[in-house]
Design a protein around this motif. Structure first.
Motif, short mmCIF file in Angstrom:
data_model
loop_
_atom_site.label_atom_id
_atom_site.label_comp_id
_atom_site.label_asym_id
_atom_site.label_seq_id
_atom_site.Cartn_x
_atom_site.Cartn_y
_atom_site.Cartn_z
N ALA A 270 45.46 114.98 122.47
CA ALA A 270 46.89 114.73 122.57
C ALA A 270 47.12 113.33 123.14
O ALA A 270 46.19 112.70 123.66
CB ALA A 270 47.55 115.78 123.47
N SER A 271 48.35 112.87 123.02
CA SER A 271 48.67 111.52 123.49
C SER A 271 48.29 111.36 124.96
O SER A 271 48.35 112.32 125.75
CB SER A 271 50.16 111.24 123.31
OG SER A 271 50.53 111.34 121.95
N ASP A 272 47.91 110.14 125.32
CA ASP A 272 47.53 109.86 126.71
C ASP A 272 48.67 110.14 127.67
O ASP A 272 49.85 109.92 127.34
CB ASP A 272 47.12 108.39 126.87
CG ASP A 272 45.85 108.05 126.10
OD1 ASP A 272 45.22 108.98 125.57
OD2 ASP A 272 45.52 106.86 126.03
N PRO A 301 53.96 111.76 126.43
CA PRO A 301 54.70 111.35 125.23
C PRO A 301 54.93 112.48 124.24
O PRO A 301 55.84 112.38 123.40
CB PRO A 301 53.80 110.26 124.62
CG PRO A 301 52.95 109.78 125.75
CD PRO A 301 52.73 110.97 126.62
N ASP A 302 54.13 113.55 124.32
CA ASP A 302 54.26 114.63 123.36
C ASP A 302 55.33 115.66 123.75
O ASP A 302 55.65 116.55 122.95
CB ASP A 302 52.91 115.36 123.19
CG ASP A 302 51.87 114.49 122.52
OD1 ASP A 302 52.27 113.50 121.87
OD2 ASP A 302 50.67 114.78 122.66
N ARG A 303 55.87 115.54 124.95
CA ARG A 303 56.92 116.48 125.36
C ARG A 303 58.22 116.08 124.68
O ARG A 303 58.61 114.91 124.66
CB ARG A 303 57.12 116.47 126.88
CG ARG A 303 55.98 117.10 127.64
CD ARG A 303 56.31 117.17 129.12
NE ARG A 303 57.35 118.14 129.37
CZ ARG A 303 57.13 119.43 129.60
NH1 ARG A 303 55.91 119.91 129.58
NH2 ARG A 303 58.14 120.24 129.84
N LEU A 325 70.31 116.38 113.63
CA LEU A 325 69.48 115.31 113.08
C LEU A 325 69.12 114.29 114.17
O LEU A 325 67.96 113.86 114.27
CB LEU A 325 70.22 114.62 111.93
CG LEU A 325 69.49 113.42 111.31
CD1 LEU A 325 68.16 113.85 110.71
CD2 LEU A 325 70.38 112.75 110.27
N ALA A 326 70.08 113.90 114.97
CA ALA A 326 69.84 112.91 116.02
C ALA A 326 68.77 113.40 116.99
O ALA A 326 67.91 112.62 117.42
CB ALA A 326 71.14 112.60 116.75
N MET A 327 68.80 114.67 117.37
CA MET A 327 67.82 115.19 118.31
C MET A 327 66.42 115.24 117.70
O MET A 327 65.42 114.95 118.37
CB MET A 327 68.22 116.59 118.79
CG MET A 327 69.38 116.59 119.78
SD MET A 327 69.08 115.48 121.18
CE MET A 327 67.53 116.12 121.77
N LEU A 328 66.33 115.58 116.41
CA LEU A 328 65.01 115.58 115.76
C LEU A 328 64.43 114.17 115.70
O LEU A 328 63.24 113.96 115.95
CB LEU A 328 65.13 116.17 114.35
CG LEU A 328 65.42 117.67 114.28
CD1 LEU A 328 65.63 118.11 112.84
CD2 LEU A 328 64.28 118.47 114.93
N LEU A 329 65.29 113.19 115.41
CA LEU A 329 64.83 111.80 115.38
C LEU A 329 64.42 111.33 116.77
O LEU A 329 63.43 110.61 116.94
CB LEU A 329 65.93 110.90 114.81
CG LEU A 329 66.33 111.17 113.35
CD1 LEU A 329 67.49 110.26 112.95
CD2 LEU A 329 65.14 110.99 112.40
N ALA A 330 65.18 111.74 117.79
CA ALA A 330 64.87 111.36 119.17
C ALA A 330 63.54 111.94 119.62
O ALA A 330 62.86 111.37 120.47
CB ALA A 330 65.98 111.80 120.11
N ASN A 331 63.16 113.08 119.02
CA ASN A 331 61.89 113.72 119.37
C ASN A 331 60.73 113.26 118.51
O ASN A 331 59.66 113.88 118.50
CB ASN A 331 62.03 115.24 119.30
CG ASN A 331 62.75 115.80 120.52
OD1 ASN A 331 62.45 115.41 121.64
ND2 ASN A 331 63.70 116.70 120.31
N GLY A 332 60.95 112.15 117.75
CA GLY A 332 59.83 111.50 117.09
C GLY A 332 59.64 111.81 115.62
O GLY A 332 58.70 111.29 115.00
N LEU A 333 60.50 112.63 115.03
CA LEU A 333 60.35 112.93 113.62
C LEU A 333 60.87 111.76 112.78
O LEU A 333 61.79 111.04 113.18
CB LEU A 333 61.11 114.20 113.23
CG LEU A 333 60.33 115.53 113.36
CD1 LEU A 333 60.00 115.80 114.83
CD2 LEU A 333 61.16 116.68 112.78
#
Length: 380
Positions: A270-272, A301-303, A325-333
């Motif tokens: 997982a991410s550092d 970073p993965d949270r 949509l905004a929340m999915l983008l904010a979570n890295g998608l």
């Protein structure tokens, strides 16, 4: 306060009661043991402390010894407090019910017949205390019909406790305010998905927040061994302990607070994790073991962001679809991944994104993510 040989209580008994009064500040429900001891000392049936009088808006905050039923306490809150004649005692004065209201008036009152008599409360002595910050509290000691009326020595005994009760209530209010602020800030840090771990100068863990507890439970980059924190590889742990040493040495030599950072690789791939170590300045008159010395801030970073969609929707005037949509983008998608997650076409997702850009004034997806994550939405 001087206690003479004529005082209604000996110095040892008085000191014991005062110790119990202040010890009660550490209890979830303060002063229960103090009231029980005061009841026994005064040969009473009940000892009752009203920290907050009942009102139309709120029930009273009432603590009582003996065995008043929950129904009796509830009925006092809802109905009988308004009928209680023994209220409004001048602050710091000690009076008996007989002094406050004549016996013939008391026995003919609805309050006595329907509330006091069923509880076998006949004699009452009490005081009201108004603290400097405006809190009003009441202490009432009661005996049954077979008990002796309260006399001058009972009043003198109760008066001895008034300055200590006032001081204890003031400290209680201050501690409550501090604890409320602590929970508020701790909750805000939790919402920001930052783990916090507080250590003493020996590196032992004193306290963790919810995010840190979850990271420690994963044992992936962070773990506890006999109360001591280990991070990443053996080399990482050595570096980390050196950072803790620097932070505590700065405290001992009254140097400016130390801030150091470390990146930790995780065995799972997982991410550092990112760790920031800061020394915690101590108060001048603070001493003893297990004092907070160092705080760790841990980022993963993965949270995913925990910003509630309803808050995001209200802050930016998004539609429900836009806030999802905004929340999915904010979570890295990516936009493609988000459209698949929402089961919508890419063209529909792009239309939502154009509307989001228009409402927020940003022009790129990275700017949108930064805007959401730095907004107060994450504290919702």
């Amino acid at each position: 306060m001087m206690i003479t040989s004529q005082a209604p209580i000996g110095i040892d008994s008085f000191s014991g009661l005062i110790g119990t009064l202040y010890q009660g500040l550490e209890d979830d429900i303060p002063w229960k043991q103090f009231l029980r001891q005061l009841q026994d000392t005064m040969g009473a049936k009940f000892a009752t402390f009203i920290l907050r009088p009942p009102s139309h808006e709120l029930d009273g905050l009432i603590l009582s010894t003996g065995r008043p039923t929950q129904d009796a306490m509830a009925s006092y809150n809802k109905h009988f407090y308004a009928l209680d004649p023994f209220v409004g005692v001048p602050s710091g004065h000690v009076v008996t019910l007989d002094e406050f209201i004549p016996e013939h008036e008391r026995e003919s009152s609805e309050f006595f017949r329907l509330y006091l008599a069923p509880l076998d409360v006949y004699h009452i002595v009490g005081t009201d205390i108004i603290t400097p910050d405006g809190a009003t509290c009441s202490l009432r000691i009661s005996r049954g019909q077979d008990g002796a009326p309260f006399a001058a020595d009972d009043k003198a005994l109760l008066k001895m406790f008034i300055p200590h009760i006032e001081r204890a209530v003031k400290i209680h209010m201050q501690l409550n305010r501090i604890e409320t602020e602590r929970k508020l800030y701790a909750g805000a840090v939790d919402q920001l998905a930052v783990g916090t771990i507080i250590l003493d100068e020996k590196g032992k863990v004193l306290q963790t927040n919810q995010v840190a507890q979850e990271l420690l439970a994963d044992k992936d980059g962070l773990k506890l061994v006999n109360g001591t924190l280990q991070v990443g590889s053996s080399r990482d742990t050595l570096t980390f302990r050196q950072m803790i040493k620097h932070a505590t040495e700065a405290l001992h030599h009254h140097r400016p607070g130390v801030v150091e950072a470390l990146r930790i690789q995780r065995a799972s791939g997982a991410s550092d994790l990112g760790i920031v170590v800061r020394s915690i300045p101590s108060a001048d008159w603070n001493e003893g073991k297990q004092q907070p010395a160092v705080v760790l801030f841990v980022s993963d970073p993965d949270r995913k962001s925990r910003a509630p969609q309803e808050v995001v929707k209200a802050l930016f005037d998004f539609t429900p679809a836009e806030s999802h949509l905004a929340m999915l983008l904010a979570n890295g998608l990516t936009l493609d991944e988000a459209s698949e997650e929402l089961s919508i076409s890419r063209n529909t997702a792009r239309a939502h994104l154009r509307s989001i850009f228009s409402k927020t004034g940003v022009t790129r997806q990275t700017m949108l993510v930064r805007l959401i994550l730095r907004s107060v939405a994450t504290l919702g």
